[in-house]
Design a protein around this motif. Sequence first.
Motif, PDB file in Angstrom:
ATOM      1  N   GLN A  50      -4.385  -4.542  32.623  1.00  0.00           N
ATOM      2  CA  GLN A  50      -3.079  -5.079  33.036  1.00  0.00           C
ATOM      3  C   GLN A  50      -2.138  -5.292  31.849  1.00  0.00           C
ATOM      4  O   GLN A  50      -1.527  -6.339  31.697  1.00  0.00           O
ATOM      5  CB  GLN A  50      -3.265  -6.343  33.849  1.00  0.00           C
ATOM      6  CG  GLN A  50      -4.074  -6.083  35.099  1.00  0.00           C
ATOM      7  CD  GLN A  50      -4.343  -7.328  35.907  1.00  0.00           C
ATOM      8  OE1 GLN A  50      -4.171  -8.451  35.449  1.00  0.00           O
ATOM      9  NE2 GLN A  50      -4.774  -7.125  37.134  1.00  0.00           N
ATOM     10  N   LEU A  51      -2.066  -4.269  30.977  1.00  0.00           N
ATOM     11  CA  LEU A  51      -1.176  -4.221  29.810  1.00  0.00           C
ATOM     12  C   LEU A  51      -1.507  -5.266  28.739  1.00  0.00           C
ATOM     13  O   LEU A  51      -0.669  -5.567  27.885  1.00  0.00           O
ATOM     14  CB  LEU A  51       0.290  -4.336  30.226  1.00  0.00           C
ATOM     15  CG  LEU A  51       0.797  -3.253  31.176  1.00  0.00           C
ATOM     16  CD1 LEU A  51       2.236  -3.527  31.592  1.00  0.00           C
ATOM     17  CD2 LEU A  51       0.682  -1.870  30.556  1.00  0.00           C
ATOM     18  N   ALA A  52      -2.708  -5.815  28.765  1.00  0.00           N
ATOM     19  CA  ALA A  52      -3.109  -6.775  27.737  1.00  0.00           C
ATOM     20  C   ALA A  52      -3.391  -6.034  26.430  1.00  0.00           C
ATOM     21  O   ALA A  52      -4.100  -5.031  26.416  1.00  0.00           O
ATOM     22  CB  ALA A  52      -4.345  -7.546  28.177  1.00  0.00           C
ATOM     23  N   ASP A  53      -2.836  -6.520  25.344  1.00  0.00           N
ATOM     24  CA  ASP A  53      -3.070  -5.917  24.036  1.00  0.00           C
ATOM     25  C   ASP A  53      -4.361  -6.455  23.423  1.00  0.00           C
ATOM     26  O   ASP A  53      -4.823  -7.550  23.761  1.00  0.00           O
ATOM     27  CB  ASP A  53      -1.906  -6.219  23.096  1.00  0.00           C
ATOM     28  CG  ASP A  53      -0.641  -5.472  23.473  1.00  0.00           C
ATOM     29  OD1 ASP A  53      -0.737  -4.459  24.194  1.00  0.00           O
ATOM     30  OD2 ASP A  53       0.441  -5.902  23.036  1.00  0.00           O
ATOM     31  N   GLY A  54      -4.945  -5.650  22.539  1.00  0.00           N
ATOM     32  CA  GLY A  54      -6.133  -6.060  21.799  1.00  0.00           C
ATOM     33  C   GLY A  54      -7.436  -5.919  22.553  1.00  0.00           C
ATOM     34  O   GLY A  54      -8.467  -6.411  22.104  1.00  0.00           O
ATOM     35  N   MET A  55      -7.417  -5.228  23.691  1.00  0.00           N
ATOM     36  CA  MET A  55      -8.635  -5.019  24.474  1.00  0.00           C
ATOM     37  C   MET A  55      -9.321  -3.732  24.007  1.00  0.00           C
ATOM     38  O   MET A  55      -8.669  -2.757  23.671  1.00  0.00           O
ATOM     39  CB  MET A  55      -8.310  -4.940  25.963  1.00  0.00           C
ATOM     40  CG  MET A  55      -7.547  -6.148  26.492  1.00  0.00           C
ATOM     41  SD  MET A  55      -8.428  -7.708  26.316  1.00  0.00           S
ATOM     42  CE  MET A  55      -9.686  -7.488  27.546  1.00  0.00           C
ATOM     43  N   GLN A  56     -10.624  -3.726  24.022  1.00  0.00           N
ATOM     44  CA  GLN A  56     -11.410  -2.629  23.473  1.00  0.00           C
ATOM     45  C   GLN A  56     -11.660  -1.507  24.481  1.00  0.00           C
ATOM     46  O   GLN A  56     -11.995  -1.755  25.638  1.00  0.00           O
ATOM     47  CB  GLN A  56     -12.757  -3.174  22.992  1.00  0.00           C
ATOM     48  CG  GLN A  56     -13.635  -2.145  22.321  1.00  0.00           C
ATOM     49  CD  GLN A  56     -14.877  -2.775  21.705  1.00  0.00           C
ATOM     50  OE1 GLN A  56     -14.852  -3.934  21.303  1.00  0.00           O
ATOM     51  NE2 GLN A  56     -15.939  -2.005  21.627  1.00  0.00           N
ATOM     52  N   ILE A  57     -11.490  -0.268  23.994  1.00  0.00           N
ATOM     53  CA  ILE A  57     -11.871   0.937  24.733  1.00  0.00           C
ATOM     54  C   ILE A  57     -12.668   1.800  23.766  1.00  0.00           C
ATOM     55  O   ILE A  57     -12.183   2.120  22.680  1.00  0.00           O
ATOM     56  CB  ILE A  57     -10.649   1.732  25.235  1.00  0.00           C
ATOM     57  CG1 ILE A  57      -9.753   0.885  26.133  1.00  0.00           C
ATOM     58  CG2 ILE A  57     -11.118   3.003  25.952  1.00  0.00           C
ATOM     59  CD1 ILE A  57      -8.449   1.575  26.520  1.00  0.00           C
ATOM     60  N   ASP A  58     -13.891   2.143  24.142  1.00  0.00           N
ATOM     61  CA  ASP A  58     -14.746   2.987  23.302  1.00  0.00           C
ATOM     62  C   ASP A  58     -14.775   4.401  23.869  1.00  0.00           C
ATOM     63  O   ASP A  58     -14.943   4.582  25.075  1.00  0.00           O
ATOM     64  CB  ASP A  58     -16.171   2.432  23.247  1.00  0.00           C
ATOM     65  CG  ASP A  58     -16.229   1.075  22.567  1.00  0.00           C
ATOM     66  OD1 ASP A  58     -15.511   0.879  21.575  1.00  0.00           O
ATOM     67  OD2 ASP A  58     -16.988   0.215  23.045  1.00  0.00           O
TER      68      ASP A  58
END
Length: 125
Positions: A50-58
Motif C-alpha cells: 500500500q505504497l509504504a516505503d522501506g518495505m523489503q522485496i527479495d
Amino acid sequence: MNKTFLTEHKLLHHSLRWLQENKDHFPAITDEVIIAVNEVLQNIYRHAYQLADGMQIDVTITNTEHGLRFDITDYAKPMDLSFLDQEHEPSEEGGMGLRLIKKVAQSFTIQYTGHGHLTQMEFSA
C-alpha cells in the motif's frame, strides 16, 4: 543471483537498472521479461505494501534448463489472490500489467508462505 529492494518511489528505476546490468549473466532477460518483473514489483509496492516505503522485496534469478525463473518474495499480510484466476481487461483502474505478465511468462504463480507471498515467474530462453 539475489537482490533485495526496499520500496520507495524510485523502485522502478532501481530494478530496471539492476536487470539491465545483469543481462550479460542472464541472456534470457529480454525487454518483455524486464517489463513483467517490474510490473510485479510495482504491484507489490502498490497493492501488498500500500505504497509504504522501506518495505523489503527479495528477488532471485535462476537460469533453468529451459530459460529463466524469478522468485520474488514480499513480506506483506495475506491477500485475497482470487484476482489471479480472473480475466483482466485494461481499464483506468489497471489490469494491463497482469495481462502482460500472463502473456509473456510461461508460468506465473503467487502463493502465501506464512511470512508473505512468493511470486514465481518462468520465461523461456
